[in-house]
Design a protein around this motif. Sequence first.
Motif, PDB file in Angstrom:
ATOM      1  N   ILE A  41       0.855  -1.184   0.000  1.00 64.42           N
ATOM      2  CA  ILE A  41       0.000   0.000   0.000  1.00 64.42           C
ATOM      3  C   ILE A  41       0.893   1.237   0.000  1.00 64.42           C
ATOM      4  N   ARG A  42       2.042   1.106   0.687  1.00 64.76           N
ATOM      5  CA  ARG A  42       2.951   2.256   0.791  1.00 64.76           C
ATOM      6  C   ARG A  42       4.021   2.213  -0.297  1.00 64.76           C
ATOM      7  N   LYS A  43       4.510   3.405  -0.629  1.00 63.80           N
ATOM      8  CA  LYS A  43       5.692   3.462  -1.499  1.00 63.80           C
ATOM      9  C   LYS A  43       6.904   3.281  -0.618  1.00 63.80           C
ATOM     10  N   ARG A  44       7.777   2.362  -1.002  1.00 63.68           N
ATOM     11  CA  ARG A  44       8.971   2.101  -0.207  1.00 63.68           C
ATOM     12  C   ARG A  44      10.193   2.690  -0.877  1.00 63.68           C
ATOM     13  N   LEU A  45      11.078   3.247  -0.061  1.00 64.75           N
ATOM     14  CA  LEU A  45      12.352   3.735  -0.594  1.00 64.75           C
ATOM     15  C   LEU A  45      13.447   3.378   0.405  1.00 64.75           C
ATOM     16  N   SER A  46      14.485   2.703  -0.093  1.00 64.15           N
ATOM     17  CA  SER A  46      15.631   2.366   0.757  1.00 64.15           C
ATOM     18  C   SER A  46      16.748   3.365   0.472  1.00 64.15           C
ATOM     19  N   LEU A  47      17.383   3.846   1.536  1.00 62.85           N
ATOM     20  CA  LEU A  47      18.459   4.833   1.363  1.00 62.85           C
ATOM     21  C   LEU A  47      19.768   4.330   1.945  1.00 62.85           C
ATOM     22  N   VAL A  48      20.864   4.646   1.250  1.00 58.03           N
ATOM     23  CA  VAL A  48      22.200   4.412   1.811  1.00 58.03           C
ATOM     24  C   VAL A  48      22.840   5.796   1.926  1.00 58.03           C
ATOM     25  N   VAL A  49      23.078   6.236   3.163  1.00 55.15           N
ATOM     26  CA  VAL A  49      23.617   7.583   3.383  1.00 55.15           C
ATOM     27  C   VAL A  49      25.136   7.480   3.494  1.00 55.15           C
ATOM     28  N   ILE A  50      25.815   8.115   2.549  1.00 52.95           N
ATOM     29  CA  ILE A  50      27.288   8.105   2.545  1.00 52.95           C
ATOM     30  C   ILE A  50      27.750   9.466   3.053  1.00 52.95           C
ATOM     31  N   GLY A  51      28.476   9.479   4.172  1.00 52.21           N
ATOM     32  CA  GLY A  51      28.883  10.746   4.796  1.00 52.21           C
ATOM     33  C   GLY A  51      27.919  11.089   5.905  1.00 52.21           C
ATOM     34  N   THR A  78      13.383   3.839   4.504  1.00 53.27           N
ATOM     35  CA  THR A  78      14.234   3.086   5.421  1.00 53.27           C
ATOM     36  C   THR A  78      15.695   3.332   5.072  1.00 53.27           C
ATOM     37  N   VAL A  79      16.492   3.630   6.089  1.00 53.27           N
ATOM     38  CA  VAL A  79      17.936   3.750   5.862  1.00 53.27           C
ATOM     39  C   VAL A  79      18.530   2.355   6.006  1.00 53.27           C
ATOM     40  N   VAL A  80      19.026   1.819   4.890  1.00 51.56           N
ATOM     41  CA  VAL A  80      19.550   0.441   4.912  1.00 51.56           C
ATOM     42  C   VAL A  80      21.076   0.423   4.923  1.00 51.56           C
ATOM     43  N   GLU A 124      19.270  -6.868  -3.504  1.00 54.87           N
ATOM     44  CA  GLU A 124      18.065  -7.029  -4.337  1.00 54.87           C
ATOM     45  C   GLU A 124      16.970  -6.041  -3.939  1.00 54.87           C
ATOM     46  N   LEU A 125      17.355  -4.783  -3.689  1.00 56.28           N
ATOM     47  CA  LEU A 125      16.371  -3.771  -3.289  1.00 56.28           C
ATOM     48  C   LEU A 125      15.532  -3.371  -4.501  1.00 56.28           C
ATOM     49  N   THR A 126      14.324  -2.925  -4.288  1.00 52.54           N
ATOM     50  CA  THR A 126      13.508  -2.495  -5.423  1.00 52.54           C
ATOM     51  C   THR A 126      13.789  -1.015  -5.724  1.00 52.54           C
ATOM     52  N   ASP A 127      13.270  -0.115  -4.917  1.00 57.24           N
ATOM     53  CA  ASP A 127      13.552   1.306  -5.146  1.00 57.24           C
ATOM     54  C   ASP A 127      14.533   1.794  -4.089  1.00 57.24           C
ATOM     55  N   ALA A 128      15.692   2.234  -4.531  1.00 61.22           N
ATOM     56  CA  ALA A 128      16.731   2.611  -3.573  1.00 61.22           C
ATOM     57  C   ALA A 128      17.584   3.747  -4.126  1.00 61.22           C
ATOM     58  N   PHE A 146      27.155   2.896  -8.741  1.00 61.36           N
ATOM     59  CA  PHE A 146      25.899   2.952  -7.980  1.00 61.36           C
ATOM     60  C   PHE A 146      24.697   2.927  -8.934  1.00 61.36           C
ATOM     61  N   VAL A 147      24.816   3.647 -10.040  1.00 60.36           N
ATOM     62  CA  VAL A 147      23.703   3.683 -11.003  1.00 60.36           C
ATOM     63  C   VAL A 147      23.499   2.290 -11.607  1.00 60.36           C
ATOM     64  N   ARG A 148      24.619   1.624 -11.949  1.00 57.03           N
ATOM     65  CA  ARG A 148      24.494   0.266 -12.504  1.00 57.03           C
ATOM     66  C   ARG A 148      23.965  -0.707 -11.465  1.00 57.03           C
ATOM     67  N   ALA A 149      24.108  -0.354 -10.176  1.00 55.67           N
ATOM     68  CA  ALA A 149      23.538  -1.198  -9.108  1.00 55.67           C
ATOM     69  C   ALA A 149      22.076  -0.805  -8.844  1.00 55.67           C
ATOM     70  N   ASN A 150      21.486  -0.058  -9.805  1.00 54.88           N
ATOM     71  CA  ASN A 150      20.064   0.314  -9.741  1.00 54.88           C
ATOM     72  C   ASN A 150      19.709   1.341  -8.678  1.00 54.88           C
ATOM     73  N   LEU A 151      20.634   2.236  -8.393  1.00 57.01           N
ATOM     74  CA  LEU A 151      20.378   3.249  -7.358  1.00 57.01           C
ATOM     75  C   LEU A 151      20.200   4.629  -7.976  1.00 57.01           C
ATOM     76  N   HIS A 152      19.250   5.367  -7.439  1.00 59.95           N
ATOM     77  CA  HIS A 152      19.139   6.791  -7.762  1.00 59.95           C
ATOM     78  C   HIS A 152      20.202   7.519  -6.936  1.00 59.95           C
ATOM     79  N   ILE A 153      20.482   8.779  -7.298  1.00 59.44           N
ATOM     80  CA  ILE A 153      21.487   9.549  -6.541  1.00 59.44           C
ATOM     81  C   ILE A 153      20.858  10.853  -6.055  1.00 59.44           C
TER      82      ILE A 153
END
Length: 397
Positions: A41-51, A78-80, A124-128, A146-153
């Motif tokens: 039901i919710r939109k999920r977003l996983s984040l990796v915070v560098i710095g 979620t910060v993963v 195997e994250l979906t939106d991250a 990171f982009v090739r690993a399917n991550l937005h920036i």
Amino acid sequence: RHNINITAIAQGASERNISFVIDAAQQARALNIIHQAFFEIRKRLSLVVIGVGNIGSTLLGQLRAQRSHLLARGFDVTVVGLANSKKFVLNPRGIDLARWRQRLAASRRRMIPQVLAREISKLELTDAAIVDCTAAESVVAAYPDFVRANLHIITPNKRANVLPRSEYAALMELLQSRQKYFLDEANVGAGLPIMSTIRDLIASGDVIKRIEGIFSGTLSYLFNNFDGSVPFSALVKDAWRRGLTEPDPRDDLSGQDVARKLLILARQAGAQLDIADVDVETLVPPKLAGGPFSERFFGALARFDDKMAARLKRARSHDAVLRYVGSLAGGRARARIQEFRWDHPIAMTKGSDNIIAFNTKRYSQTPLVIQGPGAGPDVTAMGVFSDILKLLHYLPH
Ligand SMILES: NC(=O)c1ccc[n+]([C@@H]2O[C@H](COP(=O)([O-])OP(=O)(O)OC[C@H]3O[C@@H](n4cnc5c(N)ncnc54)[C@H](OP(=O)(O)O)[C@@H]3O)[C@@H](O)[C@H]2O)c1
């Protein structure tokens, strides 16, 4: 959109099932994506915070404080993953933001951006997305990974936007081909909506004629307080002592930070410029430009105080003040000290304010003006947070 290659696909005659063949290595992620599309039901977003310095740690505090607000609006952020210059930590179920310092400190994984990209792709994250809150070149060099690993920036780090033109174009092309977003609101003016404004103006068909403003909080502070009562070098020393400049104040006085911001806006406006094309007036006398910084710099700078005092006197004789401004017009970018009459909006700035005026085809009589603090952890992290919100809205449900 998720870069999963479908080798064969067939729809059953009943129109109730669709079968497809994919690479077995992508099975887990494909299942997650389908599950999310059908049942979440919710939109999920996983984040990796560098710095996790000033901006990164403030952002983590804001994400923690706003979690229930986001959940109530249907966003599960979620910060993963977290990283500093030495270590990284990953947990696909999410890192407890009340204890992130301990989690990162306890990690034994050495921070190498390319390794981090590889490890994230295994989750195997979906939106991250990665949120690059460093000023590190090595992290920017790994953006393609990171982009090739399917991550937005998402990033307040200006380095990618000022890469040499060919590298910058290659990164933008890669992002486009992989359908990944690059969100950089806090690159110019911290939390002020400068980047989104220029993009919206252009996307809606307006024509940028001139952009002018104060882009450096430090130079804003110096010239707002330079009234002749204290020599310019003493003002710089005082600002340095109070932590209002970079550790080496020549980084502010050189005008290079303003030049980088002008280049970023110029590229948004379609100009094919490189950093060397920006015409910059440095406030660091050539003799003092090299070598390591020490407090003796201020004594040497004092030898040039008379010159600055004379400029101020001249401005006053024209009923004007001095401001260090950046301007962009006719494909030309310049950063320099200029005189502004007392009643000009640029003359009326206070503290460390940034002010940016957009003169466009539509805003031709009166410019569109954005003003406010252009640095500081709270407002900069807010600019990054606004990009996270944008990404959540862009992602299809
Ligand atoms: N501060 C502001 O007001 C402001 C305003 C606008 C934009 N920005 C931009 O925001 C970014 C962050 O600024 P900040 O003030 O937060 O800087 P900061 O306090 O110096 O923090 C930098 C963080 O990046 C980490 N780091 C450095 N090199 C790294 C690497 N190679 N790999 C992984 N992590 C690395 C550092 O790790 P360690 O802890 O291990 O050193 C630290 O956690 C910069 O690009 C800056 O230009 C800042």
